[in-house]
Design an enzyme around this catalytic site. Structure first.
Site, PDB file in Angstrom:
ATOM      1  N   GLU B  60      42.634  53.410   0.889  1.00  0.00           N
ATOM      2  CA  GLU B  60      43.836  53.159   1.694  1.00  0.00           C
ATOM      3  C   GLU B  60      44.425  51.771   1.454  1.00  0.00           C
ATOM      4  OE1 GLU B  60      41.327  54.924   2.784  1.00  0.00           O
ATOM      5  OE2 GLU B  60      42.195  56.767   3.602  1.00  0.00           O
ATOM      6  N   HIS B 129      39.097  60.162  15.100  1.00  0.00           N
ATOM      7  CA  HIS B 129      40.182  60.925  14.470  1.00  0.00           C
ATOM      8  C   HIS B 129      41.285  61.322  15.451  1.00  0.00           C
ATOM      9  CE1 HIS B 129      37.518  61.048  11.094  1.00  0.00           C
ATOM     10  NE2 HIS B 129      38.306  61.822  10.396  1.00  0.00           N
TER      11      HIS B 129
END
Ligand SMILES: Cc1ncc(C[n+]2csc(CCOP(=O)(O)OP(=O)(O)O)c2C)c(N)n1
Lengths: 366, 331
Positions: B60, B129
């Site tokens: 990322e 999440h």
């Protein structure tokens, strides 16, 4: 010559030099094929950076320069060698130790000093300071203060060049301590996967602040990390401007011609502390003495004189001029205006916002 | 006028913008061959090729940073971050770099980049999440943060974000992807930084964004139908810049407000809204501003716990009732 990832025994120009030193004129051979004007020019630029940095240190102690101030003292041969491998249109990303690079990439020393002074005439109009110089025209796409932050950015710039089928190359400078941060690994992997035109340069001055390279890197021969990303890795003597230039030129041209990224390690030594305020008490006397003895500017001067490229008078004249240029940079900075507080909100957004709630604390909201 | 899903609106907009402008390209994990974790980019690799739809390694920081660097040279990358939870890995590149490059270099180069990313809970994905951490980005000058709640807005705001010269965090919400709405045949780019009054009313102002703007709209309709309450609904659409004026104008009209947000209460977006109301409409307030937010816990996996943690139509209805009771306006 350069040491490559496949070769493990160091054999640098300086070891070759040491073997034959002591005899007057022994350096003549090593400059074979070099134009004397170019050699003098390298010396001129290295000396200018040296004088500039000495003036920067002075400005800092006089409180004309604030914040952090990291100098290139001891890295001049690396700086000039690297920049001579680039075209003007090539792009450079560096860490916060970038004053020398800014000058060698073609920015007026006055504008570099003005940025240190936080003036509107500075490379970033006073918004960046020592760590954040920037100039599109000369291809310096920024000095960055977060260790390793510049590496993904440089990779992305190379992606943009590749996207547009341009022929520029990106160089990304960093220090030895930087090779342990995640961004280094992520960006090198991506650059290699996509075969991007970027050359990563590790300036191994063997210290990240006070931590020696062998205490921070499990493999302190940093160029070897290139192997993990299937790209060429080379190590050169960072005190040898020609060795740096030659290795960098080779890797840059390789990248320009579609050969993909590379990692170049330039080994040198910091002459002073991490920043102007750091007395470097963690360093042994031997280490400092060794760094001083290897001073790349003085060494190059001696070699050029020995080789008959310079004589004492012309060397002294170059030094006088460099001093004058550094002084002029200071004068320019001193005479330049401070930014007006009314411009405070000028550079937050490039596309103006519909509803701007940024404000000074004293301003009424409605 | 077609009725399409939020997902379709995003997909269509990406495609149209890629057709319109060669400089627009997509970059992210699993967006090409896999067609996107949430299938927003389905078919685009086939149509545009690897140059314009770039699958990345799981890195990322590396690929968000690369997008920033590409944007500095004038390309218009649209990054897909699989979910906002993973944006934390790229926080340095977003906050220290994308947001600061225009300012710290004195306006010499900008970062015309979009970071599309879904957030939100409700899918039993557990604590790491299911976060609503858009506030982390809305806090940062130099970033723009938009959060559309309807398909039409998704389109208008994505158009605006791609054409904007600044880095825009484009917040999607997992629970919105399949929602449907009318989208005009021709959509103009929205003005980033403008809230929208999605329902006019006089009794109370309900302010939300993303999923909770949809919930607010639905609750307002129900309260009107069942109890004759006339709530005004403000959909923020943009968290930074924040349209304080629209909020304050509405509260000056209704005299009370409830803020509905999916993020945590303390220091959350609702706190900023409540402060803005206090700054701009204090004299008009008949009751304290109430906030409906997620419970301040790591979001649990077990369904009843997760349901209890997230704000809902019921909890919003209760808050509206309580506020109206306080001002004696409940019919
Ligand atoms: C992410 C991050 N961590 C820590 C620092 C503080 N810091 C600034 S410079 C530096 C040392 C870096 O050493 P090196 O990469 O070898 O570069 P050099 O200073 O030798 O040029 C550190 C730890 C920082 N700026 N960024």
């Amino acid at each position: 010559m350069a040491q490559t990832a496949t070769r493990s025994k160091p054999s640098t120009r300086s070891t070759a030099k040491r073997r034959s030193s002591g005899v007057r004129g022994s350096n003549r051979g090593r400059f074979t094929g070099e134009s004397p004007e170019l050699l003098q020019d390298y010396f001129r630029e290295m000396t200018l950076i040296r004088r500039f940095e000495e003036r920067a240190a002075q400005g800092y102690t006089q409180a004309k320069i604030g914040g952090y101030c990291h100098l290139n003292l001891g890295e001049e041969a690396t700086v000039v060698g690297l920049m001579r491998a680039l075209r003007k249109t090539d792009l450079l990303f560096t860490n916060y130790r970038e004053h020398g690079y800014a000058i060698a990439k073609g920015i007026e020393p006055g504008r570099v000093m003005a940025e240190l002074y936080g003036r509107t005439t500075g490379t970033s109009k006073g918004w960046g300071g020592s760590m954040h110089m920037f100039d599109v025209e000369s291809g310096l796409l920024g000095g960055y203060g977060i260790v390793g932050g510049q590496i993904p950015l440089a990779t992305g710039a190379a992606l943009a060049i590749d996207y547009r089928s341009g022929d520029q190359v990106v160089m990304c400078q960093m220090g030895d301590g930087t090779t342990n941060i995640g961004a280094f690994h992520e960006a090198l992997n991506i650059a290699a996967l996509w075969n991007l035109p970027v050359v990563f340069v590790v300036v191994n001055n063997q210290l990240g602040m006070g931590t020696t390279v062998d205490k921070s890197s499990a493999e302190p021969e940093l160029f070897k990390r290139a192997a993990a990303y299937k790209m060429p890795g080379e190590r050169v003597d960072g005190n040898d401007v020609l060795a740096v230039r030659d290795a960098a030129t080779r890797l840059v041209e390789q990248a320009r011609n579609g050969g993909g990224p590379a990692l170049l390690e330039c080994v040198s030594e910091r002459l002073k502390g991490h920043s102007v305020v750091d007395p470097a008490k963690y360093r042994s006397e031997e280490s400092v003495a060794k760094a001083k003895a290897a001073d790349p500017v003085l060494a190059f001067r001696a070699q050029l004189i020995e080789a008959g490229v310079l004589d004492e008078d012309s060397a002294a004249e170059i030094e006088r001029q460099a001093q004058a240029e550094a002084d002029a940079a200071v004068a320019f900075a001193d005479d330049s205006p401070h930014p007006d507080p009314s411009t405070l909100f000028d550079y937050t957004y490039a596309t103006p916002v519909a509803n701007d709630s940024r404000r000074l604390p004293a301003d009424p909201v409605f | 006028m077609a009725v399409i899903t939020y997902r379709q609106a995003l997909h269509d907009t990406l495609r149209e913008e890629m057709l319109r402008d060669e400089d627009v390209f997509l970059i992210g994990e699993e967006i090409g061959v896999f067609e996107g974790s949430y299938k927003i980019t389905a078919g685009l690799l086939k149509e545009f090729g690897e140059k314009r739809v770039r699958d990345t390694p799981i890195a990322e920081e590396g690929f968000v940073g690369a997008a920033v660097g590409a944007a500095m040279l004038g390309l218009r990358p649209v990054v897909e971050l699989m979910t906002i939870n993973f944006s934390l890995i790229a926080l340095d590149q977003i906050v220290n770099h994308a947001a600061k490059i225009y300012g710290m270099f004195g306006g010499q180069t900008s970062v015309p980049m979009v970071l599309r990313t879904p957030g939100g809970g409700g899918q039993q994905l557990g604590a790491t999440h299911s976060q609503n951490i858009e506030l982390y980005y809305a806090f940062v000058p130099g970033l723009k943060v938009v959060a559309p709640s309807t398909p039409a807005d998704a389109k208008a705001l994505l158009l605006a974000s791609i054409r904007d010269d600044d880095p825009v965090l484009f917040l999607e919400n997992l629970s919105l992807y399949n929602t449907k709405g009318e989208v005009p045949d021709v959509v103009e780019p929205a003005e980033i930084g403008k809230a929208k009054v999605t329902r006019e009313g006089t009794d109370i102002t309900v302010i939300g964004y993303s999923r909770m703007a949809m919930v607010a709209q639905q609750v307002a309709e129900e309260l009107h139908a069942e109890e004759g309450i006339n709530a005004e609904v403000v959909d923020l659409r943009s968290l930074r810049p924040l349209d304080r004026q629209t909020i304050v104008d509405s509260v000056r009209k209704t005299g009370c407000a409830v803020v509905a947000e999916d993020d945590w209460l303390t220091y959350g977006i609702g706190a900023e809204i409540a402060a803005s109301i206090s700054d701009g409409a204090f004299d008009y307030l008949d009751a304290p501003v109430r906030r409906v937010a997620a419970a301040e816990v790591p979001l649990p996996y077990a369904k009843p716990l997760e349901r209890a943690a997230l704000p809902s139509a019921e909890s919003l209805t209760t808050a509206i009732h309580q506020t109206l009771d306080a001002v004696g306006r409940r019919r």
